[in-house]
Design an enzyme around this catalytic site. Structure first.
Site, PDB file in Angstrom:
ATOM      1  N   LYS A 109       0.650  -1.074  -0.067  1.00 36.37           N
ATOM      2  CA  LYS A 109      -0.102   0.006  -0.061  1.00 36.37           C
ATOM      3  C   LYS A 109       0.901   1.175  -0.169  1.00 36.37           C
ATOM      4  CE  LYS A 109      -2.728   3.280   1.716  1.00 36.37           C
ATOM      5  NZ  LYS A 109      -2.090   4.429   2.465  1.00 36.37           N
TER       6      LYS A 109
ATOM      7  N   ASP B  64      -6.136   0.682   0.300  1.00 31.92           N
ATOM      8  CA  ASP B  64      -6.416   0.681   1.550  1.00 31.92           C
ATOM      9  C   ASP B  64      -7.688   0.147   1.987  1.00 31.92           C
ATOM     10  OD1 ASP B  64      -7.979   2.708   0.677  1.00 31.92           O
ATOM     11  OD2 ASP B  64      -7.640   4.048   2.338  1.00 31.92           O
TER      12      ASP B  64
END
Length: 321
Positions: free
Chosen positions: A209, A228
DNA sequence: CGCCAGGTGCTGA
DNA sequence: TCAGCACATGGC
């Protein structure tokens, strides 16, 4: 006062979309930093007025930072492939993906893990006040973001004392990596997305991420798609891709949106967050996005599985006393 | 006061 | 490849 043209651009939306965390609006002006320069911006009539703390600051640096040299309309046409992204584009047209300073971008997103933006902003400002350099412009004063070597030398307990929590060792490790020259910064902008992401993931504390965030927000890798918890919900709920692991969701999103997937991500992310904010005042769990966990909610099932964060706490509390 | 927050690394199956 | 877990803290 200097000005630059800024068509097809909305400054406030861009600065509030969760790419940068230390910009703030004060009396109609936006104050923030680009590297060690303090900037003051205001948009009016398709133009941008600005002042800076650096007399030698060239206008094209601002154009570059705000990505005003990109053909936004063309990008949005390219990603406009379904009703969900279409709606987000209509709502937030003018949002651009910035070109941030890599180190501050990396540090910011390392600290963003399991965190909210209000607190993240506080953490970054405390870091700046403690390890950065003072800078002022007209009435506004602040601190630049600390260089990596300053943070590499900072004792972990000092960083924890600033409220960084378990992220403190990650930040320090990344700072060391950055200083060691282990990261070939100049190459990351040029290479292919996969190479850039892989190089970023070499840094301790940087996973999928954060690597996608830095690739997208600092290294112009427009196909990077940061996944996310918000995007997880968007893909599961709006796109009906339940039962897919995060890895497969990421692959789906990149395939679905193509070479500007990162732009699609940012519009969907911002739309989900502002939608949630709009729903705050009304019902509780009645809004479309909150409440759903990583894995799955079976359609028609009334009981939601516990969210990631609450599972974290359950574990912790179990170990207490 | 409880829920949630722009996750990562490690482990065991 | 994937699920489960520890890691710390404060905003709202």
């Amino acid at each position: 006062m200097p000005e630059i043209p800024a068509a097809d651009f909305v400054l406030a939306t861009t600065l509030r979309s969760g790419q940068v965390f230390r910009w703030q609006e004060q009396q109609g002006w936006w104050y923030g930093y680009l590297g060690d320069t303090l900037l003051k911006l205001r948009q009016h009539d398709g133009r941008l007025s600005y002042e800076t703390s650096d007399p030698a600051f060239p206008p094209h640096r601002l154009t570059r930072f705000l990505a005003l040299d990109c053909d936004l309309a063309a990008i949005l046409r390219d990603i406009d492939v379904d009703p969900h992204i279409h709606r987000a584009i209509l709502r937030h047209d003018g949002l651009r993906i910035l070109r941030q300073e890599p180190w501050e971008c990396l540090a910011s997103f390392i600290l963003s893990s399991c965190n909210n933006i209000a607190r993240l902003t506080g953490m970054l400002n405390r870091l700046a006040r403690r390890y950065g350099a003072p800078v002022a412009l007209n009435g506004f004063s602040g601190w630049t973001f600390p260089a990596p070597d300053r943070l590499a030398r900072a004792p972990e307990r000092r960083l924890r004392a600033l409220g960084l929590g378990f992220r403190a060792p990650y930040l320090r490790a990344a700072a060391r990596c950055w200083c060691d020259g282990a990261v070939a910064v100049d190459r990351l902008r040029q290479g292919a997305y996969e190479q850039t992401k892989a190089a970023l993931r070499e840094i301790e504390g940087v996973g999928d991420k954060v690597a996608d965030c830095v690739a997208l927000f600092a290294f112009e890798q427009m196909e990077a798609f940061p996944l996310d918890v918000w995007m997880l919900r968007v893909l599961q709920q709006q796109y009906r891709r339940r039962r897919l692991s995060p890895r497969r969701l990421h692959a789906f999103a990149r395939r679905h949106f193509g070479r500007y997937a990162g732009y699609a991500q940012q519009y969907l992310y911002h739309d989900a967050r502002t939608l949630a904010a709009r729903n705050e005042g009304g019902g509780r769990g009645s809004s479309s996005l909150p409440q759903v966990s990583l894995r799955e909610t079976i359609p028609g099932e009334s009981i939601h599985p516990p969210s990631f964060a609450s599972r974290c706490e359950a574990k912790q509390n179990r170990g207490v006393h």
